[in-house]
Design an enzyme around this catalytic site. Structure first.
Site, PDB file in Angstrom:
ATOM      1  N   CYS A 154       0.800  -1.231   0.000  1.00  0.00           N
ATOM      2  CA  CYS A 154       0.000   0.000   0.000  1.00  0.00           C
ATOM      3  C   CYS A 154       0.833   1.282   0.000  1.00  0.00           C
ATOM      4  O   CYS A 154       0.407   2.277  -0.594  1.00  0.00           O
ATOM      5  CB  CYS A 154      -0.972  -0.002   1.180  1.00  0.00           C
ATOM      6  SG  CYS A 154      -2.224  -1.309   1.061  1.00  0.00           S
ATOM      7  N   HIS A 191      -3.209   6.973   2.444  1.00  0.00           N
ATOM      8  CA  HIS A 191      -3.766   5.718   1.954  1.00  0.00           C
ATOM      9  C   HIS A 191      -5.139   5.538   2.604  1.00  0.00           C
ATOM     10  O   HIS A 191      -5.411   6.104   3.664  1.00  0.00           O
ATOM     11  CB  HIS A 191      -2.822   4.581   2.312  1.00  0.00           C
ATOM     12  CG  HIS A 191      -3.364   3.232   2.028  1.00  0.00           C
ATOM     13  ND1 HIS A 191      -3.861   2.870   0.802  1.00  0.00           N
ATOM     14  CD2 HIS A 191      -3.501   2.132   2.828  1.00  0.00           C
ATOM     15  CE1 HIS A 191      -4.275   1.623   0.850  1.00  0.00           C
ATOM     16  NE2 HIS A 191      -4.077   1.157   2.060  1.00  0.00           N
ATOM     17  N   ASN A 219     -10.218   0.584  -0.668  1.00  0.00           N
ATOM     18  CA  ASN A 219      -8.761   0.467  -0.635  1.00  0.00           C
ATOM     19  C   ASN A 219      -8.284  -0.172  -1.931  1.00  0.00           C
ATOM     20  O   ASN A 219      -8.589  -1.327  -2.210  1.00  0.00           O
ATOM     21  CB  ASN A 219      -8.373  -0.399   0.576  1.00  0.00           C
ATOM     22  CG  ASN A 219      -6.889  -0.698   0.659  1.00  0.00           C
ATOM     23  OD1 ASN A 219      -6.110  -0.383  -0.233  1.00  0.00           O
ATOM     24  ND2 ASN A 219      -6.491  -1.347   1.741  1.00  0.00           N
TER      25      ASN A 219
END
Length: 327
Positions: A113, A252, A282
């Site tokens: 990520c 994020h 996500n």
């Protein structure tokens, strides 16, 4: 030393919208819990014939258009992804070809990520040391390709891409501080096992020619809720700034509870937190550049604004970048 500034932003998400109700039909979860606890209402899913490189190209074209650059002018392409089209060659070279950016060096970065943080950090160093004068930094992931829609963790993930164009500049704006880390202790807590793995996720998945994403959400939360605030503090110290100087935190997008706990730890008001997870969920490396593109195109940014990019993810990997907006 020259500074490194953003000259263009772009983003792309697939057309298909996937709701919590749809996922609850195949996975043991409740739509109300997903929206209340995670803050996610919908996410996007790529077509079967739509790849990570396809999405990356769409985001990159928009960023180049804003930067008033032609593809052949790009000197470096770094694609952050955990879902490349193929193991070999790199998806970045596929993006290079599809864009017509034949003069660029291109390679992938897999840092989970925080991939965009690692990619922007890498591109910044190439420009600061004079090796390149510009770079196209992209985050793109099709997590639907590895998402197990029978597991409750499926509600977290979607597909999408974001891109930025960075160049050298003699201004006082641009990247001010970088901090990033790795710790392999978390290898099995958030993973997609590949062709070199000793043991696949399941025989059934292996027979289908792929692997599922496996995640211990509690362990991810425990690592991120400490790592992200500490990393932002480190970058602020390097830049000789405080949390009061931050205009926006562009993070994020794992879930809303985690993000709120992170900024609470820093004493940053919630209205400085940029959220896109309610619409898109996500999608790993693409979250930060998409969120940046969103507020840029909404004209919410002005020269001199201080932005904090931050992320944590599999590995473990985590990091932050402090940037002063403007060319």
């Amino acid at each position: 030393m020259r500074s490194v500034c953003i000259y263009g932003t772009g983003s792309y998400v697939p057309e298909e919208v996937v709701t919590n109700e749809q996922l609850a039909a195949t996975a043991p979860t409740k739509p109300e819990w997903v929206e209340t606890r995670l803050g996610i209402k919908t996410r996007r899913r790529a077509r079967k014939d739509e790849s990570t490189s396809d999405m990356a190209v769409e985001a990159a074209r928009k960023a180049l258009e804003m930067a008033k650059m032609e593809p052949e002018e790009v000197q470096l392409i770094i694609l952050a992804t955990v879902t490349p089209d193929r193991l070999v060659p790199s998806a970045a070279t596929t993006v290079q070809h599809k864009l017509g950016a034949g003069n660029a060096v291109a390679f992938d970065i897999n840092a989970a990520c925080p991939g965009f943080i690692f990619a922007l950090s890498t591109g910044t160093q190439f420009i600061k040391n004079g090796f390149f004068k510009n770079a196209l930094i992209i985050g793109s992931d099709t997590l639907s390709k590895v998402n197990n829609y029978q597991h409750r963790n499926c509600v977290f993930f979607g597909d999408g891409a974001g891109a930025i164009v960075i160049k050298d500049s003699n201004s006082s704006n641009g990247v001010l501080a970088i901090d990033f880390h790795s710790d392999g202790e978390g290898t099995d807590d958030l993973t997609v096992r590949g062709c070199g793995s000793e043991w696949p996720a399941s025989v059934e998945v292996l027979e289908q020619g792929g692997q599922f994403l496996i995640m211990d959400a509690k362990k991810v939360y425990k690592k991120a809720v400490v790592g992200m605030p500490e990393s932002i503090k480190t970058t602020l110290n390097i830049a000789n700034l405080t949390t009061d100087d931050i205009t926006f935190v562009v993070p994020h997008q794992p879930n809303i509870s985690l993000l709120k706990d992170c900024i609470k730890e820093l004493g940053i008001p919630e209205d400085k937190l940029i959220i896109t997870l309610d619409q898109y969920g996500n999608f790993s490396s693409g979250n930060i550049p998409l969120a940046l593109d969103k507020i840029n195109r909404e004209r919410r940014l002005k020269e001199g604004d201080i932005l904090a990019f931050t992320s944590a993810g599999a590995g473990w990997t985590w990091g932050s970048i402090i940037m002063r907006w403007g060319e």
